[in-house]
Scaffold this active site. Structure first.
Site, PDB file in Angstrom:
ATOM      1  N   ARG A 110       0.835  -1.194   0.000  1.00 24.43           N
ATOM      2  CA  ARG A 110       0.000   0.000   0.000  1.00 24.43           C
ATOM      3  C   ARG A 110       0.876   1.254   0.000  1.00 24.43           C
ATOM      4  NH1 ARG A 110      -5.090   1.487  -1.354  1.00 24.43           N
ATOM      5  NH2 ARG A 110      -6.151   2.762   0.192  1.00 24.43           N
ATOM      6  N   THR A 398      -8.317   1.203 -10.481  1.00 18.67           N
ATOM      7  CA  THR A 398      -7.886  -0.042  -9.846  1.00 18.67           C
ATOM      8  C   THR A 398      -8.100  -1.206 -10.805  1.00 18.67           C
ATOM      9  OG1 THR A 398      -8.440   0.886  -7.715  1.00 18.67           O
ATOM     10  CG2 THR A 398      -8.235  -1.485  -7.783  1.00 18.67           C
ATOM     11  N   THR A 416      -3.707  -0.623  -7.707  1.00 17.67           N
ATOM     12  CA  THR A 416      -4.444   0.645  -7.848  1.00 17.67           C
ATOM     13  C   THR A 416      -3.532   1.859  -8.009  1.00 17.67           C
ATOM     14  OG1 THR A 416      -6.130   2.012  -6.747  1.00 17.67           O
ATOM     15  CG2 THR A 416      -4.506   1.001  -5.318  1.00 17.67           C
TER      16      THR A 416
HETATM   17  N1  GLU Z   1      -8.246   3.275  -3.731  1.00 18.09           N
HETATM   18  C1  GLU Z   1      -9.301   2.337  -3.504  1.00 18.09           C
HETATM   19  C2  GLU Z   1      -8.959   1.400  -2.361  1.00 18.09           C
HETATM   20  O1  GLU Z   1      -7.814   1.126  -2.122  1.00 18.09           O
HETATM   21  C3  GLU Z   1      -9.619   1.522  -4.712  1.00 18.09           C
HETATM   22  C4  GLU Z   1     -10.102   2.382  -5.812  1.00 18.09           C
HETATM   23  C5  GLU Z   1     -10.760   1.645  -6.934  1.00 18.09           C
HETATM   24  O2  GLU Z   1     -11.152   0.498  -6.771  1.00 18.09           O
HETATM   25  O3  GLU Z   1     -10.882   2.217  -8.012  1.00 18.09           O
HETATM   26  O4  GLU Z   1      -9.852   0.922  -1.721  1.00 18.09           O
END
Ligand code: GLU
Length: 579
Positions: A110, A398, A416
């Site tokens: 992350r 994502t 993502t």
């Molecule tokens: N940034 C989001 C997350 O980590 C995911 C975004 C997406 O699925 O487009 O939960």
């Protein structure tokens, strides 16, 4: 997302040469949507499901060459960086679950907030949270990317092929070029902010400001150079030296919204190995990603809460939607209060997934009437009390990759750059940067109490990503599943699991079922599908129902007695292919 992008026939045409390697199964059973855009794919030996045909094909070739699931995942991810740049890449972050035949491991790649980040990062001068895109566009939202170190870490542990070999497919496409797909072209056409970045404008758009047309051969020599350096020196080439300097400069030079990432932030980036979160659902063991993702816990909670209902007898329809939406309300109420980066927040993982706790939550629900807005519960084994957190919207940034290799080892990886095209910053090194930090809560406090997911230096923003691996009653690998979709990922993956495990649907039919659920607001049904016809019956149980676009990108691979079957979401361009 426009319906036109669902042109899976086009996606299939693009990949037709490689489908020769796998057989297309007999027509899939009639999908309840009546929308059979794709058929399941079967293969004897291995399978890759990814969001773009060129990326899936790169993975298939790596598997055919004797590569492991992780080798294939590296190849797929690097190709996605080129062909689906709106969604993922080395400028972003990812979670990876790996099954080695005996042990399940999860790696957290992350993005991380720069050390200088403070809780008021996304508060405006008026003391109110900034408007979303005022925060997103520019350097302020960019987290230290985790994907390069994640890929390297996984490949060092579980790869079989040389590092340079798994990078080679992307390097070739970066040098020789790849064709712009209908989906990429369409999203570029809708995009409002990307052209403010000169490098992105030159790469993606024509002189007159329209997107380069579908079929344009796009080369990316800067990315080729970056890949060469990473092939030579490993991920260190990304986290220090000229690429790192380029990232820091790109983040810092935005004219109106610069960020504060430093070379030191990049140098310090670490992939974290986490204990996967697992729970039983009927005879199956379902495993997912631990915090900082909320995905694994929320899905286990939803399944645990509906387990007392005979969903198998219900089939897709209003009754099943009622129960899953109600379970979603309870899961999202807990998610809002308890979930954040475990390095900063004591997340009561054990309590939240405790079967007794989930039974007590299920007891709040009834067949006849919605509970409306759910409150967070009081999970056992809890050390600290919290908090609040606002909800997020639906994003395009994502992608999910599901892979099973010839040894039966598997990767489930959700990757993502957060919003579509991330922070709208293109580095000179040829890739887009994420805006993952806007996954933090903008307001650091609510009603005088701190928010679990507030911004802090070195912290990882809460995610909803839910790479999932399911084992059967005998403990054998059964399914590899995941999806993009922001916080909708949780209902998308929960629906797919129920479709596979309760309704025994073929994976393609399962992923293409109408999406539905509740994130503790209205009950949401996928517009333009047969779920619209369920609305009145669901409203009769007291649900406030909204018909909305629910643009999942689910990839599912199921391991059967006779081989592998895969499905790739017809809402996007993906394919499942294998050897
Ligand atoms: N940034 C989001 C997350 O980590 C995911 C975004 C997406 O699925 O487009 O939960």
């Amino acid at each position: 997302m426009k319906r036109g992008f669902r042109s899976s026939l086009l996606a299939l045409a693009l990949v037709a040469p490689c489908l020769a390697q796998a057989q297309t199964a007999a027509p899939a059973p009639e999908a309840p949507t009546g929308r059979i855009a794709k058929h399941s794919t079967t293969a004897n030996q291995d399978m890759v499901a990814a969001a773009n045909p060129l990326a899936a094909e790169a993975g298939r070739q790596i598997l055919a060459a004797g590569g492991s699931a992780v080798d294939a995942a590296v190849a797929v991810q690097l190709v996605l960086n080129l062909v689906e740049p709106q969604s993922s890449g080395i400028g972003g972050g990812a979670f990876l679950l790996y099954w080695d035949g005996t042990k399940l491991t999860s790696l957290d790649g992350r993005e991380t907030a720069p050390a200088a980040a403070t809780p008021d990062r996304f508060m405006g001068p008026d003391g109110k949270p900034m408007a979303f895109y005022d925060a997103v566009v520019g350097g302020r939202s960019v987290g230290v990317p985790g994907t390069p170190r994640l890929l390297e870490t996984a490949r060092k542990r579980w790869g079989k092929l040389p590092w340079a070999d798994v990078i080679a497919p992307a390097l070739k496409l970066a040098e020789d070029g790849f064709t712009i797909s209908p989906r990429l072209n369409g999203l570029l056409g809708q995009e409002k902010f990307l052209q403010s970045d000169a490098l992105a404008r030159a790469y993606f758009y024509q002189e007159d400001g329209t997107p380069k047309p579908v079929g344009t051969v796009l080369k990316n020599p800067a990315f080729a150079k970056t890949l060469r350096e990473i092939a030579d020196k490993g991920a260190d080439a990304f986290y220090s030296g000229s690429i790192a300097a380029d990232i820091v400069a790109t983040v810092g030079r935005h004219p109106t919204n610069p960020g504060d990432m430093t070379l030191d932030d990049l140098k310090r980036y670490k992939v974290e190995e986490r204990e996967p979160v697992c729970g039983m659902y009927r005879v199956y063991r379902v495993c997912g990603m631990a915090p900082p993702s909320s995905g694994g816990i929320a899905i286990l909670q939803m399944l645990g809460i509906v387990e007392g209902q005979d969903l198998g007898a219900m089939k897709p329809g209003p009754e099943a939607v009622h129960w899953l939406a109600e379970a979603g309300r309870l899961a999202f109420a807990d998610r809002a209060l308890f979930l954040g980066d475990p390095a900063f927040v004591d997340v009561p993982v054990r309590g939240l997934t405790d079967p007794g706790y989930l039974k007590s939550r299920a007891a709040l629900l009834g067949a006849g009437r919605s509970i409306g807005k759910a409150k967070a519960g009081e999970p056992p084994f809890q050390k600290t009390e919290f908090f609040f957190a606002p909800s997020e919207g639906i994003e395009f940034g994502t992608s999910h990759i599901s892979i099973v290799d010839r040894e039966g080892h598997a990767v489930s990886m959700t990757t993502t750059i957060e919003d579509g095209f991330g922070a709208r910053l293109m580095t000179r090194s040829g890739f887009l940067l994420n805006n993952e930090l806007t996954d933090f809560s903008f307001a650091p406090t609510e009603e005088g109490r701190p928010v679990a997911n507030r911004v802090e230096g070195g912290k990882r923003p809460r995610s909803s990503m839910a790479p999932t691996i399911v084992f059967d009653a005998a403990g054998k690998l059964y399914a590899v599943v995941g999806s993009p979709g922001g916080s909708q990922i949780i209902p998308y993956v929960a629906k797919t699991l129920v479709a596979l495990l309760d309704w025994k649907l073929d994976p393609q039919v399962a992923v293409d079922l109408p999406n539905f659920g509740s994130r503790n607001g209205p009950t949401e049904l996928e517009a333009g599908t047969e779920a619209e016809g369920w609305k009145l019956e669901i409203e009769a149980k007291g649900h406030e129902v909204k018909l909305i676009d629910m643009n999942s990108g689910i990839q599912a691979v199921v391991v059967g007695a006779d081989g592998l079957t895969g499905g790739a979401d017809s809402r996007r361009e993906g394919v499942a292919i294998g050897n």
